[in-house]
Design a protein around this motif. Structure first.
Motif: not given
Lengths: 207, 204
Positions: A163-175
């Motif tokens: 739903x957010x359209x984040x890539x897996x790399x962006x998610x790793x950073x964000x989380x």
């Protein structure tokens, strides 16, 4: 019962006509017609999945005009490549919504509009729903319940990605997690979701 | 062994380069291909968890107009036969028998109907050999398999497309007297029939 002679004469251009003539066909049959350049069939497919597609696109891009662009581009892709899809893959509804999702994610990544709000909870029905609305509401409930049964970290990764359209790399950073952890969460969560949906007997074709 | 990135791919959570790399991998890995299809179903189901919304009334004509602009006129005419065939195939034999489109003298719409042996299925063939197969209640496919169509003329079986649902357009013409058959093949299809034969229909 469909009137074949009308169909042969091509009297299926109006929206009402398309409903009457194509309403009883399976999604696969409608898509087969689309692959042969039948505009009424494209209209029928739009009538079946346009609202879900638009709801999804708007959830991702958060802008009406961009959401409409995503839906239009996705249906253009359906029109162009229905034939090759039919030769390869599974459910038409899955394919159509996959295309809508991809366009919406492309647009949102370009526009930097991503949000990470939780998805809307099921609203209470107001007044009498049509059969189609009731069906969509039931589908929605099944999928939301399945989502709720996922471990929270898996659910979070899946919802932010889808739903957010984040890539897996962006998610790793964000989380603040290693990329490998994010990959595992998405994989385990999506596979579990598949099982839960199968257990619930979910069929994603329009009625 | 299924690649861990299959889920991220199904969720569109790979960046452009990763997506391209994974697509190349998919082409060479039937396990991942089958896994992605399963995961895609779950991913697309997430679309149904969002409140469906009615878009503005101008979107429908926009969608249809774009379609009209990119299709060559000749193909649209050609679509008539298949449109008629699909409707007949997908509804019931009564309609076909009552209307007999091949006797209307309209060569664009004319087609012949053959009942298949081995399964509840109907084959419709136009005069120029274009064909559509409509099957009912075929056995569900096991994971990693697909139905493959064959056009058999003489001793030669030529592949005529893959399908998983109940309706398929053959990718090659069916000459008079040829047999159309369906077998179960590994995903991606085979160049000659290797799996169990599901049905066959002989044309005249």
């Amino acid at each position: 019962m469909p009137n074949v002679t009308d169909f042969i004469r091509g009297e299926t251009q109006s929206q009402a006509g398309s409903r009457r003539e194509l309403g009883h066909l399976s999604d696969e049959a409608v898509l087969a017609l689309v692959s042969r350049g039948d505009e009424a069939a494209l209209g029928e497919l739009y009538d079946r999945y346009g609202r879900v597609a638009y709801g999804l696109a708007l959830r991702i891009v958060r802008d009406r005009s961009l959401a409409e662009d995503a839906v239009q581009e996705a249906f253009l892709a359906v029109w162009r490549s229905a034939g090759s899809f039919l030769a390869e893959h599974g459910k038409p509804s899955t394919w159509v919504l996959t295309l809508v999702h991809r366009r919406a994610v492309d647009l949102v990544r370009r526009e930097e509009r991503r949000r990470a709000d939780p998805i809307d909870e099921l609203s209470q029905p107001t007044g009498e729903a049509t059969d189609e609305e009731a069906w969509l509401r039931a589908q929605r409930q099944v999928v939301q319940e399945a989502l709720r049964k996922l471990p929270p970290d898996q659910r979070e990764a899946i919802e932010l990605a889808y739903y957010g359209g984040f890539t897996q790399s962006e998610l790793a950073e964000r989380l603040g997690q290693p990329l490998g952890t994010i990959k595992s969460r998405m994989f385990a969560g999506l596979r579990r979701l598949r099982e839960l949906l199968a257990d619930a007997g979910l069929e994603l074709d329009a009625p | 062994m299924v690649h861990e990135e299959a889920a991220a791919f199904a969720l569109d959570a790979l960046d452009r380069e990763q997506t391209e790399a994974f697509q190349q991998h998919l082409a060479a890995c039937p396990d991942c291909d089958a896994a992605v299809e399963e995961l895609r179903f779950a991913a697309a189901a997430l679309a149904f968890a969002v409140e469906p919304l009615v878009p503005s009334g101008s979107l429908r004509p926009r969608v249809l107009d774009t379609g009209a602009q990119v299709i060559p006129l000749r193909r649209r005419r050609h679509a008539r036969f298949l449109a008629a065939a699909m409707v007949a195939a997908a509804s019931c034999a009564v309609v076909v028998a009552a209307v007999r489109p091949w006797e209307t003298g309209d060569s664009q719409a004319g087609f012949r109907r053959y009942d298949a042996k081995g399964a509840n299925a109907t084959l419709l063939v136009s005069r120029s050999g274009e064909a559509v197969l409509a099957a009912r209640r075929l056995r569900p496919l096991a994971a990693g398999t697909v139905y493959e169509l064959w056009v058999i003329a003489g001793d030669r079986a030529q592949p005529a497309g893959l399908f998983r649902g109940s309706l398929a357009t053959l990718t090659r013409p069916v000459p008079p007297g040829a047999t159309v058959a369906v077998s179960v093949e590994p995903s991606g299809g085979s160049s000659r029939p290797t799996g169990p034969l599901v049905l066959r229909a002989e044309t005249t």
